[in-house]
Scaffold this motif. Structure first.
Motif, PDB file in Angstrom:
ATOM      1  N   UNK A  70       0.860  -1.163   0.075  1.00 34.77           N
ATOM      2  CA  UNK A  70       0.012  -0.268   0.011  1.00 34.77           C
ATOM      3  C   UNK A  70       0.789   1.185   0.023  1.00 34.77           C
ATOM      4  N   UNK A  71       0.500   2.194  -0.884  1.00 29.83           N
ATOM      5  CA  UNK A  71       1.481   3.324  -0.843  1.00 29.83           C
ATOM      6  C   UNK A  71       0.564   4.465  -0.560  1.00 29.83           C
ATOM      7  N   UNK A  92       7.978   0.122   5.148  1.00 24.58           N
ATOM      8  CA  UNK A  92       9.119  -0.344   4.082  1.00 24.58           C
ATOM      9  C   UNK A  92       9.785   0.910   3.482  1.00 24.58           C
ATOM     10  N   UNK A  93       9.110   1.863   3.698  1.00 23.81           N
ATOM     11  CA  UNK A  93       9.657   3.223   3.082  1.00 23.81           C
ATOM     12  C   UNK A  93       8.703   4.546   3.513  1.00 23.81           C
ATOM     13  N   UNK A  94       9.527   5.539   4.005  1.00 24.55           N
ATOM     14  CA  UNK A  94       8.869   6.912   4.468  1.00 24.55           C
ATOM     15  C   UNK A  94       8.724   7.068   5.898  1.00 24.55           C
ATOM     16  N   UNK A  95       7.563   7.775   6.205  1.00 23.07           N
ATOM     17  CA  UNK A  95       7.734   8.360   7.579  1.00 23.07           C
ATOM     18  C   UNK A  95       6.432   8.501   8.166  1.00 23.07           C
ATOM     19  N   UNK A  96       5.904   8.120   9.280  1.00 24.73           N
ATOM     20  CA  UNK A  96       4.694   8.418   9.778  1.00 24.73           C
ATOM     21  C   UNK A  96       4.643   9.104  11.003  1.00 24.73           C
ATOM     22  N   UNK A 113       6.875   9.276  16.262  1.00 29.64           N
ATOM     23  CA  UNK A 113       7.043   9.248  14.531  1.00 29.64           C
ATOM     24  C   UNK A 113       7.725   7.917  14.296  1.00 29.64           C
ATOM     25  N   UNK A 114       7.460   7.198  13.095  1.00 26.66           N
ATOM     26  CA  UNK A 114       7.994   6.146  12.810  1.00 26.66           C
ATOM     27  C   UNK A 114       8.410   5.817  11.764  1.00 26.66           C
ATOM     28  N   UNK A 115       9.311   5.023  11.163  1.00 27.27           N
ATOM     29  CA  UNK A 115      10.048   4.880   9.951  1.00 27.27           C
ATOM     30  C   UNK A 115      10.161   3.524   9.338  1.00 27.27           C
ATOM     31  N   UNK A 116      10.852   3.051   8.226  1.00 24.24           N
ATOM     32  CA  UNK A 116      11.082   1.830   7.794  1.00 24.24           C
ATOM     33  C   UNK A 116      11.811   0.771   8.594  1.00 24.24           C
ATOM     34  N   UNK A 117      10.956  -0.271   8.882  1.00 25.10           N
ATOM     35  CA  UNK A 117      11.459  -1.346   9.572  1.00 25.10           C
ATOM     36  C   UNK A 117      10.676  -1.598  10.952  1.00 25.10           C
ATOM     37  N   UNK A 133      -5.423   4.841  18.220  1.00 26.78           N
ATOM     38  CA  UNK A 133      -4.659   6.059  17.691  1.00 26.78           C
ATOM     39  C   UNK A 133      -4.586   6.322  16.206  1.00 26.78           C
ATOM     40  N   UNK A 134      -4.356   7.398  15.719  1.00 24.51           N
ATOM     41  CA  UNK A 134      -4.385   7.700  14.356  1.00 24.51           C
ATOM     42  C   UNK A 134      -3.240   7.942  13.805  1.00 24.51           C
ATOM     43  N   UNK A 135      -2.823   7.133  12.588  1.00 28.76           N
ATOM     44  CA  UNK A 135      -1.457   6.957  12.033  1.00 28.76           C
ATOM     45  C   UNK A 135      -1.584   7.847  10.577  1.00 28.76           C
ATOM     46  N   UNK A 136      -0.856   8.687  10.427  1.00 31.25           N
ATOM     47  CA  UNK A 136      -0.874   9.473   9.201  1.00 31.25           C
ATOM     48  C   UNK A 136       0.539   9.537   8.676  1.00 31.25           C
ATOM     49  N   UNK A 137       0.483   9.597   7.066  1.00 29.16           N
ATOM     50  CA  UNK A 137       1.686   9.801   6.274  1.00 29.16           C
ATOM     51  C   UNK A 137       2.275  11.103   6.449  1.00 29.16           C
ATOM     52  N   UNK A 138       3.818  11.102   6.696  1.00 25.84           N
ATOM     53  CA  UNK A 138       4.399  12.549   6.787  1.00 25.84           C
ATOM     54  C   UNK A 138       4.993  12.567   5.566  1.00 25.84           C
ATOM     55  N   UNK A 139       5.537  11.647   4.979  1.00 31.24           N
ATOM     56  CA  UNK A 139       6.314  11.510   3.556  1.00 31.24           C
ATOM     57  C   UNK A 139       5.623  10.401   2.746  1.00 31.24           C
ATOM     58  N   UNK A 140       5.752  10.575   1.418  1.00 25.24           N
ATOM     59  CA  UNK A 140       5.162   9.295   0.533  1.00 25.24           C
ATOM     60  C   UNK A 140       5.799   8.084   1.211  1.00 25.24           C
ATOM     61  N   UNK A 141       4.825   7.241   1.547  1.00 25.02           N
ATOM     62  CA  UNK A 141       5.137   5.938   2.438  1.00 25.02           C
ATOM     63  C   UNK A 141       4.727   4.825   1.893  1.00 25.02           C
ATOM     64  N   UNK A 142       5.424   3.817   2.124  1.00 17.18           N
ATOM     65  CA  UNK A 142       4.950   2.424   1.593  1.00 17.18           C
ATOM     66  C   UNK A 142       4.754   1.476   2.674  1.00 17.18           C
ATOM     67  N   UNK A 143       3.785   0.673   2.909  1.00 20.73           N
ATOM     68  CA  UNK A 143       3.675  -0.248   3.756  1.00 20.73           C
ATOM     69  C   UNK A 143       3.097  -1.700   3.027  1.00 20.73           C
TER      70      UNK A 143
END
Length: 712
Positions: A70-71, A92-96, A113-117, A133-143
């Motif tokens: 999911x992107x 897998x990529x990005x920041x939330x 804030x959470x990142x890859x891995x 809780x609510x999780x939102x993408x800060x950058x283009x994020x791939x999960x």
């Protein structure tokens, strides 16, 4: 091979590895199986998660195949608080970012804030309970997403997942087993000493659903609806220090009945004031949410902090770590949140935190008038000021110089900013916060100007193809709101609108807004010069403060642009004297100006309780009212909190330039002569407009005389 770092699971169903694992392969859903790693190679990222820790690398690759990619673009919500929890996410990529809503104030605060891995939603996958809780993408994020149905199939295919699940459930059972030895009690059958009930403040008991029922040998027996409420236990230990707490369990219904009946009877016997509002008996449980916020500010946190000793000696400390510790104290955090939330709910425009010699005064400016909300104990000063400075991203160790910052929150889905200013005062740093509702930018001029002929004239001025329009008035008179409302009416894709502001108070969609920054030389004049090379149609300058800005604005108006700006003058005619003081030539003012508008804000009478009143003949004559004109005053009712006023209404003076006025301005005529000429040509001045509002029953004589000066 080293033992993998444990996974930390927070209360928001967010699993954060203590040592971040290697990022999983790109496009996790499409990853191909890989051979088992040889000794010394890192573990598969799934093996670091307790649920999949028993699987081999090959088996982990099979699990990855079950995942869906999911992107998410920036600012998109991935999971929302309260939504069904039926999947687990691996970044897998990005920041939330992870945000959780404060149940007392309704404000969304950033948790982490959470990142890859890293991954989140592990407990939701197991329990299916709603997200916390609510999780939102800060950058283009791939999960990589593992749905519950796929997990169930994996559970059947790989027994090792079942074993891991058994271990997890065993941990839960072990935690639950700690409750097995806890006694259940019936409050209705207990004889409770009223003095024991006074050990804790009543709002704290209501908030955490706890009740002290016995105290002996330095041991407090505490009835709790949830014995695992660690936050409640921590708060109680801050209030009653050095005691052992022995929890017992009570049902929610039993607790509610006790607080609404027996508790009030027992505390009444001890001559303690009942928890009432305006002297009326009310239930302690199930009060409206707005009232809970008031209780948090005025009762729970204040009484809690009055009993906290660890802040007493820290008012004069200069140690940055001590400042951080003070600001992170749980009651301090709740106090700061309550002040912000209560201010928003009350429609406050400014918050003042003012240290005095023996206390800290909190005042709100509501409808243009400052009101004392609470006098806090002196010991909260350091923690509260430090907490607000941390939220504003200010230097908490710098207490000798003024600082400016911002706090951004969300309340009920609306983004709200607090413009924060700190100044060193005699008894400590004073904090002033201006509340900016960033969603309140769609006002039209008809929402702020009530008189139709004046509204029509203002719309005619703002729709001019070129020229300059000045809006004048003292600080806090609504100049910015008027200008934004004007821009909102003319804002369309075919018009290029650019603004230079200090600071940017509201976000305007489709408008280029630039923040002035004197520290790097980016002042209004420099921004204006840049705008002229950006093919603008309309330019807004936050304030004309100096000669260079005034001259560039005039030049822009003369070269085919429409310019809006503000000045600090008492009347529309006074704008030209002020521009002359800045060094603008009279002929340039005359040629460039299309109109000037002066304005004030006065409190609006409550339309539900206003009543006719008599006024003095001298005042009636000054305001141009006849004997037949009826004036009103506010009586006070429940709707307006017995104040007689609710909200504010504008008083306007709009001067449209014509040939006669241009000639007078070019010749350097006085303010009085220009004003008299404008009135002769049909201008409704501030005094006449106030008379219109009085006849319509929108305000009172007392309110008008506070903002319209007597010049005759």
């Amino acid at each position: 091979m080293a033992t993998p770092a444990p996974t930390k699971t927070t209360s928001t169903n967010i699993s954060v590895p203590v040592t971040p694992p290697p990022a999983p392969p790109d496009a996790a859903a499409a990853a191909a199986p890989a051979a088992a790693p040889s000794e010394g190679q890192p573990l598969h990222f799934l093996q670091r998660i307790k649920l999949f820790s028993g699987l081999s690398v090959d088996e982990c690759q099979q699990v990855v195949k079950r995942m869906k990619r999911r992107d998410f673009p920036p600012n998109q919500i991935i999971v929302r608080e309260g939504a069904p929890g039926n999947s687990m996410f691996f970044i897998t990529a990005g920041l939330v970012e992870v945000r959780k809503k404060d149940p007392n104030t309704g404000i969304d605060f950033l948790l982490t804030e959470m990142g890859p891995g890293q991954n989140f939603g592990e407990m939701s996958l197991l329990t299916g309970k709603p997200r916390t809780a609510t999780v939102s993408a800060l950058q283009p994020t791939t999960c990589a997403v593992l749905e519950q149905k796929d997990f169930q199939e994996l559970f059947m295919q790989y027994p090792k997942i079942g074993l891991a699940l058994t271990t997890i459930l065993a941990d839960r059972v072990e935690q639950a087993s700690q409750q097995v030895g806890i006694e259940f009690i019936n409050l209705a059958k207990m004889q409770i000493d009223p003095r024991v009930l006074q050990l804790l403040p009543q709002p704290m008991m209501v908030q955490h659903r706890v009740l002290p029922v016995a105290f002996a040998n330095n041991r407090l027996t505490l009835a709790m609806t949830n014995p695992n409420n660690i936050i409640a236990l921590d708060d109680i230990r801050r209030v009653i220090k050095g005691v052992m707490i022995e929890p017992v369990i009570v049902t929610e219904e039993d607790f509610r009945k006790f607080m609404n009946t027996t508790y009030q009877q027992l505390t009444k016997k001890e001559d303690e004031p009942a928890a009432t509002s305006g002297g009326k008996q009310s239930e302690l449980i199930g009060a409206p949410k707005a009232e809970v916020t008031v209780d948090l500010l005025q009762s729970d946190i204040i009484r809690d902090l009055q009993m906290t000793e660890d802040l007493q000696a820290s008012v004069t400390t200069d140690n940055k770590q001590e400042l951080m510790n003070a600001s992170e104290d749980a009651p301090i955090i709740r106090l700061a949140n309550s002040i912000l939330g209560l201010a928003i709910k009350k429609g406050t425009s400014d918050i003042h935190i003012e240290p005095m010699e023996t206390d800290v005064q909190v005042r709100f400016r509501i409808d243009g008038v400052l009101q004392v909300v609470q006098n806090l104990p002196k010991k909260v000063q350091l923690g509260l000021v430090s907490r607000l400075k941390i939220l504003s991203k200010l230097d908490i160790s710098e207490k000798r110089l003024p600082q400016d910052g911002r706090i951004s929150v969300q309340m009920e889905g609306k983004p709200i900013d607090f413009r924060v200013s700190s100044v060193p005062a005699k008894w400590g740093e004073k904090i002033c916060m201006r509340i900016l509702d960033k969603s309140n930018t769609t006002l039209g001029l008809d929402k702020v100007i009530s008189h139709e002929p004046v509204l029509k004239l203002v719309r005619e001025l703002v729709s001019q193809p070129y020229g300059i329009m000045y809006v004048t008035g003292p600080t806090g008179s609504g100049k910015t709101t008027t200008l934004y409302s004007a821009l909102a009416e003319i804002n369309e894709p075919g018009i290029n609108i650019s603004t230079a502001e200090d600071p940017i108070e509201y976000d305007l969609p489709g408008v280029v807004q630039i923040q002035a920054n004197k520290d790097i030389g980016l002042d209004f004049a420099r921004i204006l010069r840049a705008f002229l090379r950006q093919d603008p149609d309309v330019i807004l300058v936050g304030e004309t403060r100096d000669k260079e800005t005034a001259q560039i604005a005039v030049e822009a108006a003369l070269t085919g642009h429409m310019v809006f700006t503000t000045l600090h003058t008492n009347s529309a005619a006074g704008a030209f004297v002020r521009l002359g003081e800045m060094g603008v030539e009279p002929f340039l003012m005359s040629a460039s100006t299309v109109g000037v508008m002066a304005q004030r804000l006065t409190r609006r009478l409550c339309q539900k309780c206003k009543e006719p009143t008599e006024i003095d003949d001298t005042v009636r004559q000054y305001l141009g009212l006849s004997k037949d004109d009826v004036t009103y005053k506010g009586k006070g009712c429940e709707y307006c909190n017995e104040k007689g006023v609710k909200g504010r209404v504008g008083i306007y003076e709009v001067m449209k330039m014509n040939a006669e006025l241009r000639s007078m301005v070019a010749k350097g005529a006085s303010t009085e002569d220009i004003h008299a000429c404008a009135v002769k040509n049909g201008m409704i001045d501030l005094k006449a407009y106030a008379g219109i509002l009085l006849r319509e029953g929108l305000t009172s004589v007392e309110e008008v005389l506070q903002v319209v000066s007597v010049q005759e």
